[in-house]
Design a protein around this motif. Structure first.
Motif, PDB file in Angstrom:
ATOM      1  N   MET A   1       0.818  -0.955  -0.225  1.00 37.22           N
ATOM      2  CA  MET A   1      -0.047  -0.235  -0.042  1.00 37.22           C
ATOM      3  C   MET A   1       0.845   1.096   0.075  1.00 37.22           C
ATOM      4  O   MET A   1       1.797   1.443   0.927  1.00 37.22           O
ATOM      5  CB  MET A   1      -0.941  -0.051   1.262  1.00 37.22           C
ATOM      6  CG  MET A   1      -1.775   1.194   1.218  1.00 37.22           C
ATOM      7  SD  MET A   1      -2.469   1.396   2.785  1.00 37.22           S
ATOM      8  CE  MET A   1      -3.893   0.217   2.783  1.00 37.22           C
ATOM      9  N   PRO A   2       0.663   2.230  -0.928  1.00 38.54           N
ATOM     10  CA  PRO A   2       1.482   3.406  -1.046  1.00 38.54           C
ATOM     11  C   PRO A   2       1.220   4.271   0.300  1.00 38.54           C
ATOM     12  O   PRO A   2       0.346   4.309   0.752  1.00 38.54           O
ATOM     13  CB  PRO A   2       1.236   3.991  -2.176  1.00 38.54           C
ATOM     14  CG  PRO A   2      -0.152   3.631  -2.463  1.00 38.54           C
ATOM     15  CD  PRO A   2      -0.375   2.135  -1.809  1.00 38.54           C
ATOM     16  N   ASN A   3       2.217   4.944   0.624  1.00 39.87           N
ATOM     17  CA  ASN A   3       2.343   6.154   1.621  1.00 39.87           C
ATOM     18  C   ASN A   3       1.358   7.139   1.237  1.00 39.87           C
ATOM     19  O   ASN A   3       1.394   7.664   0.130  1.00 39.87           O
ATOM     20  CB  ASN A   3       3.567   6.584   1.991  1.00 39.87           C
ATOM     21  CG  ASN A   3       4.487   5.478   2.979  1.00 39.87           C
ATOM     22  OD1 ASN A   3       3.908   4.535   3.373  1.00 39.87           O
ATOM     23  ND2 ASN A   3       5.857   5.853   2.930  1.00 39.87           N
ATOM     24  N   THR A   4       0.461   7.784   2.176  1.00 42.87           N
ATOM     25  CA  THR A   4      -0.134   8.930   1.990  1.00 42.87           C
ATOM     26  C   THR A   4       0.803  10.133   2.175  1.00 42.87           C
ATOM     27  O   THR A   4       1.951   9.884   2.577  1.00 42.87           O
ATOM     28  CB  THR A   4      -1.324   8.952   2.897  1.00 42.87           C
ATOM     29  OG1 THR A   4      -0.915   9.174   4.300  1.00 42.87           O
ATOM     30  CG2 THR A   4      -2.004   7.727   2.693  1.00 42.87           C
ATOM     31  N   TYR A   5       0.441  11.229   1.725  1.00 49.43           N
ATOM     32  CA  TYR A   5       0.924  12.612   1.814  1.00 49.43           C
ATOM     33  C   TYR A   5       1.392  12.915   3.457  1.00 49.43           C
ATOM     34  O   TYR A   5       2.406  13.152   3.817  1.00 49.43           O
ATOM     35  CB  TYR A   5       0.388  13.689   1.493  1.00 49.43           C
ATOM     36  CG  TYR A   5       1.060  15.039   1.838  1.00 49.43           C
ATOM     37  CD1 TYR A   5       2.022  15.606   1.024  1.00 49.43           C
ATOM     38  CD2 TYR A   5       0.674  15.539   2.736  1.00 49.43           C
ATOM     39  CE1 TYR A   5       2.659  16.599   1.464  1.00 49.43           C
ATOM     40  CE2 TYR A   5       1.129  17.166   3.248  1.00 49.43           C
ATOM     41  CZ  TYR A   5       2.170  17.563   2.372  1.00 49.43           C
ATOM     42  OH  TYR A   5       2.603  18.771   2.789  1.00 49.43           O
ATOM     43  N   GLU A   7       1.460  10.425   5.638  1.00 53.46           N
ATOM     44  CA  GLU A   7       2.663   9.779   6.348  1.00 53.46           C
ATOM     45  C   GLU A   7       3.938   9.875   5.848  1.00 53.46           C
ATOM     46  O   GLU A   7       5.258   9.803   6.489  1.00 53.46           O
ATOM     47  CB  GLU A   7       2.214   8.113   5.792  1.00 53.46           C
ATOM     48  CG  GLU A   7       0.962   7.284   6.417  1.00 53.46           C
ATOM     49  CD  GLU A   7       0.581   6.245   5.669  1.00 53.46           C
ATOM     50  OE1 GLU A   7       0.906   6.114   4.597  1.00 53.46           O
ATOM     51  OE2 GLU A   7      -0.042   5.403   6.371  1.00 53.46           O
ATOM     52  N   ASP A   8       4.022  10.284   4.421  1.00 56.98           N
ATOM     53  CA  ASP A   8       5.488  10.727   4.096  1.00 56.98           C
ATOM     54  C   ASP A   8       5.967  11.950   4.908  1.00 56.98           C
ATOM     55  O   ASP A   8       7.355  11.885   5.046  1.00 56.98           O
ATOM     56  CB  ASP A   8       5.371  11.257   2.652  1.00 56.98           C
ATOM     57  CG  ASP A   8       5.157   9.881   1.607  1.00 56.98           C
ATOM     58  OD1 ASP A   8       5.368   8.892   2.160  1.00 56.98           O
ATOM     59  OD2 ASP A   8       4.630  10.330   0.592  1.00 56.98           O
ATOM     60  N   THR A   9       5.085  12.716   5.347  1.00 57.88           N
ATOM     61  CA  THR A   9       5.498  14.241   6.176  1.00 57.88           C
ATOM     62  C   THR A   9       5.975  13.558   7.294  1.00 57.88           C
ATOM     63  O   THR A   9       6.962  14.159   7.852  1.00 57.88           O
ATOM     64  CB  THR A   9       4.359  15.139   6.206  1.00 57.88           C
ATOM     65  OG1 THR A   9       3.804  15.392   4.602  1.00 57.88           O
ATOM     66  CG2 THR A   9       4.626  16.242   6.871  1.00 57.88           C
ATOM     67  N   LEU A  10       5.113  12.693   7.948  1.00 61.35           N
ATOM     68  CA  LEU A  10       5.585  12.348   9.339  1.00 61.35           C
ATOM     69  C   LEU A  10       6.904  11.678   9.280  1.00 61.35           C
ATOM     70  O   LEU A  10       7.620  11.972  10.297  1.00 61.35           O
ATOM     71  CB  LEU A  10       4.625  11.538  10.075  1.00 61.35           C
ATOM     72  CG  LEU A  10       3.224  12.065  10.573  1.00 61.35           C
ATOM     73  CD1 LEU A  10       2.244  11.112  10.739  1.00 61.35           C
ATOM     74  CD2 LEU A  10       3.431  13.159  11.360  1.00 61.35           C
ATOM     75  N   ILE A  11       7.117  10.872   8.161  1.00 67.42           N
ATOM     76  CA  ILE A  11       8.535  10.099   8.215  1.00 67.42           C
ATOM     77  C   ILE A  11       9.504  11.100   7.885  1.00 67.42           C
ATOM     78  O   ILE A  11      10.835  10.906   8.539  1.00 67.42           O
ATOM     79  CB  ILE A  11       8.431   9.116   6.968  1.00 67.42           C
ATOM     80  CG1 ILE A  11       7.662   7.918   7.330  1.00 67.42           C
ATOM     81  CG2 ILE A  11       9.704   8.499   6.663  1.00 67.42           C
ATOM     82  CD1 ILE A  11       7.293   6.906   6.263  1.00 67.42           C
ATOM     83  N   THR A  12       9.256  12.105   7.032  1.00 70.65           N
ATOM     84  CA  THR A  12      10.423  13.066   6.903  1.00 70.65           C
ATOM     85  C   THR A  12      10.612  13.890   8.175  1.00 70.65           C
ATOM     86  O   THR A  12      11.847  13.978   8.286  1.00 70.65           O
ATOM     87  CB  THR A  12      10.144  14.098   5.813  1.00 70.65           C
ATOM     88  OG1 THR A  12       9.815  13.405   4.606  1.00 70.65           O
ATOM     89  CG2 THR A  12      10.825  15.263   5.684  1.00 70.65           C
ATOM     90  N   LEU A  13       9.485  14.287   9.072  1.00 75.50           N
ATOM     91  CA  LEU A  13       9.754  15.104  10.326  1.00 75.50           C
ATOM     92  C   LEU A  13      10.499  14.141  10.878  1.00 75.50           C
ATOM     93  O   LEU A  13      11.446  14.533  11.866  1.00 75.50           O
ATOM     94  CB  LEU A  13       8.692  15.767  10.776  1.00 75.50           C
ATOM     95  CG  LEU A  13       7.956  16.421  10.194  1.00 75.50           C
ATOM     96  CD1 LEU A  13       6.412  17.058  10.357  1.00 75.50           C
ATOM     97  CD2 LEU A  13       8.614  17.772   9.997  1.00 75.50           C
ATOM     98  N   GLU A  14      10.256  12.843  11.236  1.00 75.61           N
ATOM     99  CA  GLU A  14      10.776  11.986  12.127  1.00 75.61           C
ATOM    100  C   GLU A  14      12.302  11.917  11.841  1.00 75.61           C
ATOM    101  O   GLU A  14      13.360  11.951  12.889  1.00 75.61           O
ATOM    102  CB  GLU A  14      10.315  10.452  12.331  1.00 75.61           C
ATOM    103  CG  GLU A  14      10.919   9.797  13.354  1.00 75.61           C
ATOM    104  CD  GLU A  14      10.800  10.102  14.786  1.00 75.61           C
ATOM    105  OE1 GLU A  14      11.477   9.561  15.726  1.00 75.61           O
ATOM    106  OE2 GLU A  14      10.033  10.893  15.024  1.00 75.61           O
ATOM    107  N   ALA A  15      12.581  11.913  10.799  1.00 76.16           N
ATOM    108  CA  ALA A  15      13.925  11.818   9.993  1.00 76.16           C
ATOM    109  C   ALA A  15      14.962  12.930  10.553  1.00 76.16           C
ATOM    110  O   ALA A  15      16.098  12.938  10.735  1.00 76.16           O
ATOM    111  CB  ALA A  15      13.980  11.399   8.571  1.00 76.16           C
ATOM    112  N   ARG A  16      14.113  14.052  10.141  1.00 74.75           N
ATOM    113  CA  ARG A  16      14.981  15.340  10.556  1.00 74.75           C
ATOM    114  C   ARG A  16      15.311  15.371  11.868  1.00 74.75           C
ATOM    115  O   ARG A  16      16.228  15.949  12.690  1.00 74.75           O
ATOM    116  CB  ARG A  16      14.212  16.543   9.783  1.00 74.75           C
ATOM    117  CG  ARG A  16      14.124  16.666   8.581  1.00 74.75           C
ATOM    118  CD  ARG A  16      13.300  17.582   8.056  1.00 74.75           C
ATOM    119  NE  ARG A  16      13.670  17.767   6.587  1.00 74.75           N
ATOM    120  CZ  ARG A  16      12.846  18.802   5.939  1.00 74.75           C
ATOM    121  NH1 ARG A  16      12.030  19.576   6.394  1.00 74.75           N
ATOM    122  NH2 ARG A  16      12.981  18.753   4.554  1.00 74.75           N
TER     123      ARG A  16
END
Length: 90
Positions: A1-5, A7-16
């Motif tokens: 299942m592809p990530n939603t916007y 989910e992508d934003t949360l992953i990016t914020l967590e990585a930062r």
């Protein structure tokens, strides 16, 4: 299942956040001992929420989430800084 916007934003914020946490911890580990201990003491005062709650099983509500997250972040930064400092002493 592809990530939603979202989910992508949360992953990016967590990585930062992880990158910033690691950088702060590394900088603290490289500080002169007196300055590092002063900062770690300051963090120690903030890494535990002092909200008067005595129930360790209490579930925080939306109002409690931000301060609790801040306290947890301080705790993680201090833990990493101590770990970096100990590893540089070896």
């Amino acid at each position: 299942m592809p990530n939603t916007y979202l989910e992508d934003t949360l992953i990016t914020l967590e990585a930062r956040l992880i990158a910033q946490r690691r950088l702060l911890a590394r900088m603290m580990a490289e500080m002169p001992p007196e300055a590092r201990e002063t900062l770690l003491s300051w963090i120690n005062e903030r890494e535990v929420m002092r909200d008067g709650q005595e129930d360790p099983g209490a579930v925080p509500d939306a109002v409690d989430t931000l301060p609790l997250s801040i306290a947890q972040e301080f705790q993680q930064i201090a833990t990493l800084a101590r770990r970096h400092h100990r590893s540089s002493d070896l």
